[in-house]
Write a protein that holds these residues in place. Structure first.
Motif, PDB file in Angstrom:
ATOM      1  N   LYS A   1       0.836  -1.204   0.000  1.00 35.80           N
ATOM      2  CA  LYS A   1       0.000   0.000   0.000  1.00 35.80           C
ATOM      3  C   LYS A   1       0.879   1.267   0.000  1.00 35.80           C
ATOM      4  CE  LYS A   1      -3.876  -2.094   2.522  1.00 35.80           C
ATOM      5  NZ  LYS A   1      -4.630  -2.084   3.807  1.00 35.80           N
ATOM      6  N   THR A   2       1.904   1.207   0.854  1.00 36.45           N
ATOM      7  CA  THR A   2       2.799   2.394   0.935  1.00 36.45           C
ATOM      8  C   THR A   2       3.532   2.610  -0.377  1.00 36.45           C
ATOM      9  OG1 THR A   2       3.104   1.948   3.280  1.00 36.45           O
ATOM     10  CG2 THR A   2       4.673   3.458   2.257  1.00 36.45           C
ATOM     11  N   ALA A   3       4.037   1.524  -0.981  1.00 36.33           N
ATOM     12  CA  ALA A   3       4.801   1.635  -2.225  1.00 36.33           C
ATOM     13  C   ALA A   3       3.949   2.185  -3.357  1.00 36.33           C
ATOM     14  CB  ALA A   3       5.393   0.278  -2.600  1.00 36.33           C
ATOM     15  N   LEU A   4       2.627   1.848  -3.316  1.00 37.17           N
ATOM     16  CA  LEU A   4       1.746   2.327  -4.389  1.00 37.17           C
ATOM     17  C   LEU A   4       1.662   3.867  -4.388  1.00 37.17           C
ATOM     18  CD1 LEU A   4      -1.060  -0.353  -4.239  1.00 37.17           C
ATOM     19  CD2 LEU A   4       0.378   0.157  -6.216  1.00 37.17           C
TER      20      LEU A   4
ATOM     21  N   ILE B   1      11.371   3.474  -7.784  1.00 34.53           N
ATOM     22  CA  ILE B   1       9.980   3.344  -7.345  1.00 34.53           C
ATOM     23  C   ILE B   1       9.395   1.990  -7.790  1.00 34.53           C
ATOM     24  CG2 ILE B   1       7.635   4.263  -7.686  1.00 34.53           C
ATOM     25  CD1 ILE B   1       8.944   7.065  -7.893  1.00 34.53           C
ATOM     26  N   TYR B   2       9.517   1.682  -9.095  1.00 35.10           N
ATOM     27  CA  TYR B   2       8.842   0.490  -9.626  1.00 35.10           C
ATOM     28  C   TYR B   2       9.578  -0.792  -9.266  1.00 35.10           C
ATOM     29  CZ  TYR B   2       5.728   3.723 -11.897  1.00 35.10           C
ATOM     30  OH  TYR B   2       4.796   4.715 -12.108  1.00 35.10           O
TER      31      TYR B   2
ATOM     32  N   LEU C   1       8.771  -5.520  -6.025  1.00 36.52           N
ATOM     33  CA  LEU C   1       9.245  -6.384  -4.939  1.00 36.52           C
ATOM     34  C   LEU C   1       8.142  -6.563  -3.883  1.00 36.52           C
ATOM     35  CD1 LEU C   1      11.702  -7.919  -3.832  1.00 36.52           C
ATOM     36  CD2 LEU C   1      12.387  -5.809  -2.693  1.00 36.52           C
ATOM     37  N   CYS C   2       7.507  -5.434  -3.505  1.00 29.59           N
ATOM     38  CA  CYS C   2       6.445  -5.497  -2.489  1.00 29.59           C
ATOM     39  C   CYS C   2       5.235  -6.303  -3.012  1.00 29.59           C
ATOM     40  CB  CYS C   2       5.995  -4.094  -2.100  1.00 29.59           C
ATOM     41  SG  CYS C   2       7.253  -3.162  -1.211  1.00 29.59           S
ATOM     42  N   ALA C   3       4.884  -6.089  -4.306  1.00 30.08           N
ATOM     43  CA  ALA C   3       3.737  -6.794  -4.891  1.00 30.08           C
ATOM     44  C   ALA C   3       4.001  -8.296  -4.964  1.00 30.08           C
ATOM     45  CB  ALA C   3       3.431  -6.230  -6.274  1.00 30.08           C
ATOM     46  N   CYS C   4       5.215  -8.620  -5.317  1.00 28.01           N
ATOM     47  CA  CYS C   4       5.584 -10.048  -5.416  1.00 28.01           C
ATOM     48  C   CYS C   4       5.508 -10.692  -4.031  1.00 28.01           C
ATOM     49  CB  CYS C   4       6.954 -10.172  -6.024  1.00 28.01           C
ATOM     50  SG  CYS C   4       7.431 -11.866  -6.422  1.00 28.01           S
ATOM     51  N   ALA C   5       6.032  -9.928  -3.021  1.00 24.72           N
ATOM     52  CA  ALA C   5       6.005 -10.468  -1.656  1.00 24.72           C
ATOM     53  C   ALA C   5       4.571 -10.602  -1.148  1.00 24.72           C
ATOM     54  CB  ALA C   5       6.817  -9.572  -0.729  1.00 24.72           C
TER      55      ALA C   5
ATOM     56  N   ALA D   1       4.122  -3.247 -12.694  1.00 29.14           N
ATOM     57  CA  ALA D   1       5.401  -2.614 -12.312  1.00 29.14           C
ATOM     58  C   ALA D   1       6.502  -3.033 -13.273  1.00 29.14           C
ATOM     59  CB  ALA D   1       5.753  -2.995 -10.886  1.00 29.14           C
ATOM     60  N   PHE D   2       6.526  -4.328 -13.659  1.00 36.50           N
ATOM     61  CA  PHE D   2       7.542  -4.797 -14.610  1.00 36.50           C
ATOM     62  C   PHE D   2       7.361  -4.160 -15.982  1.00 36.50           C
ATOM     63  CE2 PHE D   2       8.760  -8.291 -11.734  1.00 36.50           C
ATOM     64  CZ  PHE D   2      10.142  -8.274 -11.944  1.00 36.50           C
TER      65      PHE D   2
END
Length: 1066
Positions: A935-938, A952-953, A958-962, A972-973
């Motif tokens: 959420k924070t990374a978004l 950023i991406y 990384l956060c989305a994958c986790a 992101a990719f």
């Protein structure tokens, strides 16, 4: 410098001499002649008796030795002065080296080549080598001990002369055909010498002499010509070195047989002969030349201070000066300059002087012109280059007339100040020195042969044809005369120098001579002042008063003897019969000594001495004999005696007055201290200050300080402290001065000049000059102090001052110092601009995110302070006129206007937010809160202008994958692979990684729809909790009073400080 014949040395049996050489170091003279004649002579050495200083050396011979060894005519003699050796050669080619042993000369070595005759020999400067040249072209260089160094045969060359250079690196060979070849010291040919003096010369010529002065006694001045080359036709050139392209050229006008430099290279002697007019035989002549000459007229006063320089375009070979005019003459023309020396010039006079040239103060006349005296001369230098068949040879002038002598013997008389040709006279001699008596009635002429004659300019006589002519040659002729001077106050009195004797003439009758070699510089009041110029020029930097000599003429000596031996009455009668102002003054002085005031007054009247008359009158009013004696002693300069008399009379005040008149402040101070009773304080201070000035003028500052302290002379004391670099003493002096003292600004400037800012500021503030204090701080780069002073004194220019200081700091890359300066001065907006710049630079460098966040936070805090400052300022403006809300609104409106150019003031916290969420997302990820991290990374997608998109991406993927939100990860990719900032290799790596992930997991999100709303972002989205990164959906939440950011109500209890700006939680 005057040259005259002092001794003739006869050679036995009238043997003809072929060569002569003078050893200048030891005084030996070697001469060679026919039938093997070789003599070594030596004159007696000069005595050091002071009475004979400047006189010609004794002419007796102390050595006269015949040297036996040559059978043929001796043709070449040369000295080795360093080793006291003599080298000689005869017509048979025999060379003998002679040495001095126990006062006599003996053979040391012999050499005989038998093939040719020696034409020239030359020792080098240090006496180590000798070069011998033969007529057939053979050259031999040998050492002083007789060893042969090298030999060379210059085939086809007929040699006649040789000489070494001063550094022994070059040899000059003179050829029989007049050419001069330059060789190195090993005998290798370099080049032929350029002979500028032979331009336009036709016919056969031969070299008369080559002489290269080796500089053993120093040079007249740097780069002085020292190589002289002369030819038999009289042409000569003097060069600075062997390749000199601009030599000094001389045409001697005679047939030359030899040349020689003097021992110090200042005079070149050229010997030869001329065909005498109206005579069958030749006249032998020696001419003397300086190495070179430069010309400029400079008007000076009696102590040599230049008053008015005048540059002229003629060569001033002859110069004369009167009370109103300077006359300079070349051979063809003469220039007159009516000069003015004013002590004080008004603006009008300065303008008149600038127009003086137009008014005719400067004129040039050609010697063949006949000016009428009606101001017809002009400043036309073209006249100076027009030739004449009868050149000028001498000039002289008085206030009434100008006399110009010409080489033919013609004397031209012009009137002054309006130059008009009055008369021409004809003499049978060529004048060298002309001189007019004090009433311009008689002219003295010294010709080039040293013969002195006199000409009466106004006498009218009958010539041989019975015609009346003006001018008569008087029946007095003296020979060997080299100087003369008319008396300034008697037209019949003159002094002249004949050899080493001075004669004084009255009405053409001589007195007994005086032994001296001084140049006569003044003849006045029966006294002759003479100066030993030759002695002074031996060491011109250290002249001696003993070289100035005063002589009294016979009438003055006789009168003085009468006064001393016979008495005043008889002397008075003698002076009455032989009156002269100087004799009357002598009588007056003698009468004063005896306090015969009547005779003294009568004598002062006769010599028209008004001051003397007043002095006698004052003496007559004194009652005390002791007082009179003291006054007379003071009059004659016997000040010690006068002071002693005053003190014996208990008149210390008069003794002090005497010393005050003399300016003897040391004695004044001594008398003030030693006397009984109270001394005059003001006089004591004056004496101390005068003595301080005495020492200060001689730069003895330490001595001066002692007296200035006692004299309370603060101005000069400050100067002394400054010159002594005693800045502590200067500071103490500034402290001791009262406020607004006139000396304080000067002392402050002294501190400024040596970079002592604090002391300078203190002095400026003490004299109420804060502006100067601030300027000093700026000048010495003490900007903190400058800003502090400007604030303390409410100066309007503090803004420009801050800008200058900030630019100074930024030039030195001290940006943080500049920010601190602006903060300190409450210039928050300028400080924020610089801080944002620093934060941006740190971000670009890839510094630690926490450091970058802190910099952005500080920037934003400075913006908040700026906002608050603007509101407060506006409140102050409208206080009492409207409500607080209105004033706040006005402040915001003004701030809006001021900040339109600064985009970061609208959203000051964006940078801090970006790096806050960037750090928060990573912290949440590493702590295992993967959903919160996602959420924070978004949120970071809104900050691509602050954080690099790749950062950023990468973090978002990384956060989305986790969090197993592979749909978000896929997006992101895609974003990463489309970035233009990445290289193709990096993009390929991202593609490979994406392929690896998405072959295992489908790119879909299995999450709540909230991710979708977060992914969209943009306008109208919910506020974000800075503690968790989650959207704030509740109505109740905590908001920071500083940064205006919210935190969920349930989260704020875990914090004491705002998570974003770190201000305390209220």
């Amino acid at each position: 410098m005057f040259f005259y014949l002092t001794k003739k040395i006869s050679i036995p049996n009238n043997v003809k001499l072929k060569c002569v050489s003078w050893n200048k170091e030891q005084g030996f003279i070697a001469c060679g002649g026919e039938d093997g004649l070789l003599k070594v002579l030596k004159l007696e050495t000069q005595t050091d008796d002071a009475k004979l200083r400047g006189l010609a050396p004794p002419s007796k011979l102390s050595m006269n030795q015949n040297l036996e060894g040559h059978s043929g005519s001796v043709q070449v003699v040369t000295w080795n002065e360093q080793y006291q050796k003599l080298t000689t050669s005869d017509e048979n080619g025999l060379i003998i080296l002679w040495m001095l042993y126990k006062g006599s000369w003996f053979e040391e070595m012999i050499n005989n080549r038998n093939k040719s005759v020696v034409r020239s020999m030359s020792w080098n400067a240090d006496g180590q080598k000798i070069c011998i040249v033969y007529e057939d072209g053979a050259v031999i260089v040998g050492s002083v001990d007789g060893n042969r160094i090298w030999g060379k045969d210059l085939k086809g060359k007929q040699l006649s002369h040789v000489t070494w250079s001063a550094d022994s690196k070059v040899l000059l060979f003179g050829m029989a055909n007049g050419e001069i070849h330059i060789y190195d010291n090993q005998g290798n040919f370099i080049m032929k010498m350029k002979l500028s003096c032979l331009v336009n010369v036709t016919g056969a010529i031969s070299i008369a002499g080559i002489h290269w002065y080796h500089g053993t006694e120093g040079y007249v001045e740097p780069d002085c010509p020292c190589l002289a080359v002369c030819f038999d036709n009289g042409r000569c050139q003097i060069m600075r070195h062997e390749n000199d392209q601009n030599p000094v050229l001389i045409d001697t006008g005679m047939y030359v047989v030899g040349i020689q430099w003097n021992h110090m290279g200042s005079v070149l002697a050229v010997a030869g002969f001329q065909k005498a007019a109206m005579q069958d035989k030749d006249v032998n002549i020696v001419q003397f030349y300086t190495p070179f000459g430069e010309f400029v007229l400079v008007l000076c006063n009696s102590i040599g201070t230049p008053l008015d320089p005048k540059y002229i375009d003629i060569v001033p070979l002859f110069v004369a000066m009167t009370k109103t005019h300077v006359i300079a003459a070349s051979k063809e023309a003469f220039y007159t300059w009516q000069y003015r020396v004013a002590k004080k010039l008004t603006a009008l006079e300065i303008n008149q002087i600038t127009r003086s040239q137009k008014e005719g103060r400067e004129r040039i006349y050609h010697v063949d012109d006949t000016p009428s005296g009606s101001m017809d001369g002009v400043l036309d230098y073209s006249k100076a280059i027009q030739g004449t068949r009868d050149p000028i040879c001498a000039i002289t002038a008085s206030d009434k007339i100008l006399i110009v002598g010409r080489e033919s013997g013609t004397i031209q008389r012009y009137s002054l100040p309006n130059v008009g040709l009055i008369q021409k006279y004809s003499l049978n001699c060529r004048g060298y020195h002309l001189s007019l008596n004090c009433n311009s009635s008689r002219l003295a002429v010294i010709d080039i042969s040293g013969v002195l004659t006199f000409f009466d300019l106004d006498a009218r006589v009958m010539d041989s044809t019975g015609q009346q002519v003006v001018g008569e040659l008087l029946k007095l002729e003296r020979r060997d005369v080299w100087d003369m001077k008319w008396a300034k106050d008697n037209p019949d009195l003159f002094a002249m120098m004949e050899k080493t004797r001075m004669y004084v003439f009255r009405n053409l009758d001589p007195e007994e001579p005086i032994q001296t070699s001084g140049y006569i510089c003044n003849f006045e009041d029966l006294e002759i002042k003479s100066v030993l110029l030759d002695e002074i020029l031996k060491d011109p930097e250290h002249p001696n008063k003993d070289y100035l000599i005063n002589f009294e003429i016979r009438s003055l000596r006789d009168s003085r003897a009468l006064v001393e031996k016979v008495g005043i009455k008889d002397a008075s009668q003698f002076i009455e019969d032989n009156p002269h102002p100087r004799l009357w003054r002598l009588l007056a002085e003698a009468a004063l000594q005896k306090l015969d005031l009547y005779t003294a007054e009568q004598a002062f009247v006769r010599c028209k001495d008004y001051q003397g008359i007043k002095f006698v009158k004052r003496l007559g009013k004194l009652q005390s004999e002791s007082m009179k004696q003291a006054e007379v002693a003071g009059y004659f300069g016997r000040f010690e005696e006068a002071e002693r008399t005053y003190l014996e009379m208990d008149r210390r005040d008069l003794a002090i007055g005497l010393r005050l008149k003399l300016g003897d402040w040391f004695r004044v101070l001594q008398l003030l201290k030693t006397g009984s009773g109270d001394a005059d304080d003001s006089l004591m201070e004056q004496a101390n200050n005068a003595i301080g000035d005495y020492f200060a003028d001689r730069q003895k500052w330490l001595n001066a300080v002692q007296y200035y302290v006692q004299g309370r002379n603060q101005e000069r004391l400050a100067e002394c402290y400054y010159m002594l670099e005693d800045y502590e003493g200067l500071e103490n002096l500034a402290i001791s001065l009262p406020e607004n003292h006139k000396l304080l600004p000067e002392i402050a400037q002294m501190f400024v000049r040596v970079g002592m800012c604090e002391q300078a500021v203190t002095a400026f503030l003490k004299c109420s000059q804060p502006k100067a204090a601030v300027d000093t701080c700026v000048h010495l780069n003490q900007w903190n102090k400058a800003v502090e002073l400007a604030q303390n004194h409410n100066m309007k220019e503090i803004g420009s001052l801050l800008a200058r200081y900030a630019s100074h700091l930024l030039e030195k890359n001290k940006t943080l110092d500049a920010i601190a300066l602006y903060r300190k001065a409450n210039y928050f907006l300028d400080a924020a601009k610089l801080m944002f710049k620093v934060a941006d630079e740190e971000a670009k460098k890839g510094s630690k995110p926490l450091r970058v966040k802190k910099l952005y936070v500080m920037s934003a805090l400075l913006i908040e302070q700026h906002h608050e400052q603007m509101k407060n300022a506006q409140r102050g403006k409208v206080k009492g006129k409207s409500s607080e809300a209105t004033s706040a609104l006005a402040g915001l409106l003004e701030e809006e206007v001021l900040s339109t150019t600064d985009r970061f003031t609208d959203n000051a916290w964006r940078g801090a937010e970006a790096y806050h969420f960037f750090i928060l997302a990573q912290r949440q990820l590493y702590e295992g809160y993967v959903d919160a991290a996602l959420k924070t990374a978004l949120h970071l997608k809104d900050y691509e202008d602050i954080i690099p998109p790749v950062e950023i991406y990468s973090l978002l993927a990384l956060c989305a994958c986790a969090s197993r939100a592979f749909g978000t990860c896929s997006k992101a990719f895609i974003k990463l692979e489309s970035l233009e900032t990445l290289s193709s290799e990096q993009k390929q790596q991202y593609e490979d990684l994406a392929l690896e992930i998405f072959t295992k997991h489908a790119p879909k999100d299995n999450r709540k729809p909230e991710l979708g709303s977060l992914m969209e972002g943009g306008e109208g989205k919910l506020p974000t909790c800075v503690a968790t990164g989650s959207p704030i959906t509740e109505d109740q939440f905590w908001m920071c009073s500083v940064c205006k950011h919210g935190v969920l109500a349930q989260e704020i209890s875990h914090y004491s400080f705002c998570p974003l700006c770190h201000s305390p939680v209220g």
